[in-house]
Design a protein around this motif. Structure first.
Motif, mmCIF file in Angstrom:
data_model
loop_
_atom_site.group_PDB
_atom_site.id
_atom_site.type_symbol
_atom_site.label_atom_id
_atom_site.label_comp_id
_atom_site.label_asym_id
_atom_site.label_seq_id
_atom_site.Cartn_x
_atom_site.Cartn_y
_atom_site.Cartn_z
ATOM 1 N N ILE A 6 0.863 -1.192 0.000
ATOM 2 C CA ILE A 6 0.000 0.000 0.000
ATOM 3 C C ILE A 6 0.893 1.233 0.000
ATOM 4 O O ILE A 6 1.814 1.347 0.815
ATOM 5 C CB ILE A 6 -0.922 0.004 1.232
ATOM 6 N N PRO A 7 0.706 2.173 -0.946
ATOM 7 C CA PRO A 7 1.596 3.339 -1.029
ATOM 8 C C PRO A 7 1.503 4.214 0.220
ATOM 9 O O PRO A 7 0.436 4.342 0.827
ATOM 10 C CB PRO A 7 1.099 4.084 -2.270
ATOM 11 N N THR A 8 2.644 4.772 0.606
ATOM 12 C CA THR A 8 2.684 5.634 1.794
ATOM 13 C C THR A 8 2.634 7.100 1.380
ATOM 14 O O THR A 8 2.980 7.457 0.247
ATOM 15 C CB THR A 8 3.972 5.382 2.598
ATOM 16 N N MET A 52 -6.419 2.808 -1.416
ATOM 17 C CA MET A 52 -5.371 2.327 -0.513
ATOM 18 C C MET A 52 -5.357 0.798 -0.478
ATOM 19 O O MET A 52 -6.020 0.158 0.341
ATOM 20 C CB MET A 52 -5.586 2.892 0.903
ATOM 21 N N ARG A 53 -4.625 0.218 -1.436
ATOM 22 C CA ARG A 53 -4.525 -1.233 -1.563
ATOM 23 C C ARG A 53 -3.162 -1.573 -2.141
ATOM 24 O O ARG A 53 -2.406 -0.690 -2.534
ATOM 25 C CB ARG A 53 -5.613 -1.742 -2.507
ATOM 26 N N LYS A 56 3.589 -2.046 -12.666
ATOM 27 C CA LYS A 56 3.388 -0.891 -13.545
ATOM 28 C C LYS A 56 2.166 -0.051 -13.192
ATOM 29 O O LYS A 56 1.884 0.946 -13.876
ATOM 30 C CB LYS A 56 3.357 -1.299 -15.013
ATOM 31 N N GLU A 57 1.428 -0.411 -12.156
ATOM 32 C CA GLU A 57 0.365 0.485 -11.700
ATOM 33 C C GLU A 57 1.009 1.714 -11.071
ATOM 34 O O GLU A 57 2.119 1.648 -10.524
ATOM 35 C CB GLU A 57 -0.546 -0.217 -10.686
ATOM 36 N N THR A 58 0.325 2.846 -11.155
ATOM 37 C CA THR A 58 0.904 4.105 -10.668
ATOM 38 C C THR A 58 0.015 4.764 -9.619
ATOM 39 O O THR A 58 -1.190 4.505 -9.553
ATOM 40 C CB THR A 58 1.108 5.100 -11.827
ATOM 41 N N VAL A 59 0.667 5.606 -8.829
ATOM 42 C CA VAL A 59 -0.019 6.438 -7.840
ATOM 43 C C VAL A 59 0.523 7.848 -8.006
ATOM 44 O O VAL A 59 1.728 8.040 -8.242
ATOM 45 C CB VAL A 59 0.243 5.930 -6.402
#
Length: 344
Positions: free
Chosen positions: A188-190, A202-203, A208-211
């Motif tokens: 999960i990205p911080t 929030m997962r 290659k998925e981006t945030v």
């Protein structure tokens, strides 16, 4: 009776017809050897004198020159010619094969024995795609080979990721072995300090998925706004939010945002990261003002050491005497508009 020994000669003279001993009165015609040019158009003759010495000659033999091929002149330290008997040695960089002679000699007639060779790129067999994946070439590939330096990208069928993403034709003629395709996920990205994650669930995220990140108001984003889930299972580097600065003086004038303003008129007192503020200092010897620039760096705006903040009375009653208002030093006058003096 005295005799003369073999005539003295230097490199370039033809010594093939000279004897060891000559009698007084004997003459010798000096000539240049093959590959050398005489300094005089007429033949030079010397004779053995009664003293057992040879008469003088002003003949000199200089080597014939070979023109250095234009393509090689950048490597010849500015020289455009090489003398007779010179040798050029040729090598190719790693990943290239030499086609032709590896050396060339300057011949007596001013030509080279061999032309410069060609350096041909090493060939590699076409790379193999990974199991459950494919190869994307940087350039179109024809035939059954690639050449040294060509590269490609390995891709896997979603949601899998390659154990490494890039391959190339290497100097030894081999192509990079195909990677392994495996399932990868990133945690999960911080969040980042003084910033937010925008439009993200929030997962855990797949390869290659981006945030995307954004900064709070007045903070400046430094770095790539997007972070991507990499084949290692880690996120690529996150951006940083850089803080604004306060101009830490109470009295004085600055040049900011293409305007010359009194510090009291800077409302709010805030400049953004990487913005430049110009302060004015006094050249006491010349009694003139000069500008000194300072840059906001993540919340810190250094005040130039030469800047002296005026007292209240001087600031309010005699503002026209401040370094920002008096004549600028001749070499440092800024190309900036002036504003009326601050009223008392």
């Amino acid at each position: 009776m005295k005799v003369c020994g073999r005539p003295p000669f230097t490199d370039g003279f033809d010594a093939s017809h000279l004897k060891r001993v000559y009698e007084v009165g004997e003459e010798v015609t000096l000539t240049c050897g093959q590959g050398y040019l005489p300094s005089t158009a007429t033949p030079q003759r010397i004779s053995c004198t009664a003293a057992g010495e040879w008469t003088q000659s002003n003949l000199a033999c200089s080597p014939r020159m070979c023109p250095i091929p234009r393509a090689l002149q950048p490597l010849a330290m500015g020289r455009t010619e090489a003398p007779f008997k010179s040798v050029l040695n040729f090598t190719c960089d790693d990943g290239y094969v030499l086609q032709g002679a590896n050396e060339s000699r300057c011949l007596h007639n001013g030509t080279w024995s061999d032309p410069p060779p060609l350096c041909k790129a090493v060939n590699c067999a076409l790379p193999k795609p990974p199991i459950d994946g494919r190869i994307v070439h940087n350039k179109p590939v024809t035939g059954s080979n690639t050449i040294f330096g060509q590269s490609w990208t390995y891709e896997c069928n979603p949601p899998k990721a390659p154990s490494y993403e890039r391959g190339s034709c290497m100097a030894d003629g081999s192509a990079t072995e195909p990677p392994v395709c495996r399932e990868v996920s990133c945690p999960i990205p911080t969040s980042i300090a003084n910033g937010i994650i925008t439009f993200a669930v929030m997962r855990q995220h797949g390869y290659k998925e981006t945030v995307k990140y954004a900064c709070n108001e007045h903070y400046v984003l430094e770095g790539d706004a997007e972070t991507q889930c990499q084949n290692t299972g880690n996120w690529s580097s996150k951006p940083v939010c850089r803080a604004p600065c306060t101009v830490g003086i109470k009295r004085g004038r600055i040049f900011y945002n293409a305007k010359k303003i009194w510090i009291g008129d800077l409302k709010p007192n805030r400049v953004l990261h990487r913005e430049v503020v110009v302060f004015y200092c006094l050249n006491k010897a010349e009694r003139c003002g000069y500008p000194v620039a300072s840059t906001c760096n993540d919340g810190t705006l250094p005040i130039p050491e030469c800047f002296e903040e005026p007292g209240k009375m001087e600031y309010n009653l005699r503002p026209k005497t401040l370094p920002s208002e008096i004549e600028m030093c001749a070499a440092l006058r800024p190309a900036s508009p002036t504003s009326p003096a601050r009223p008392a």
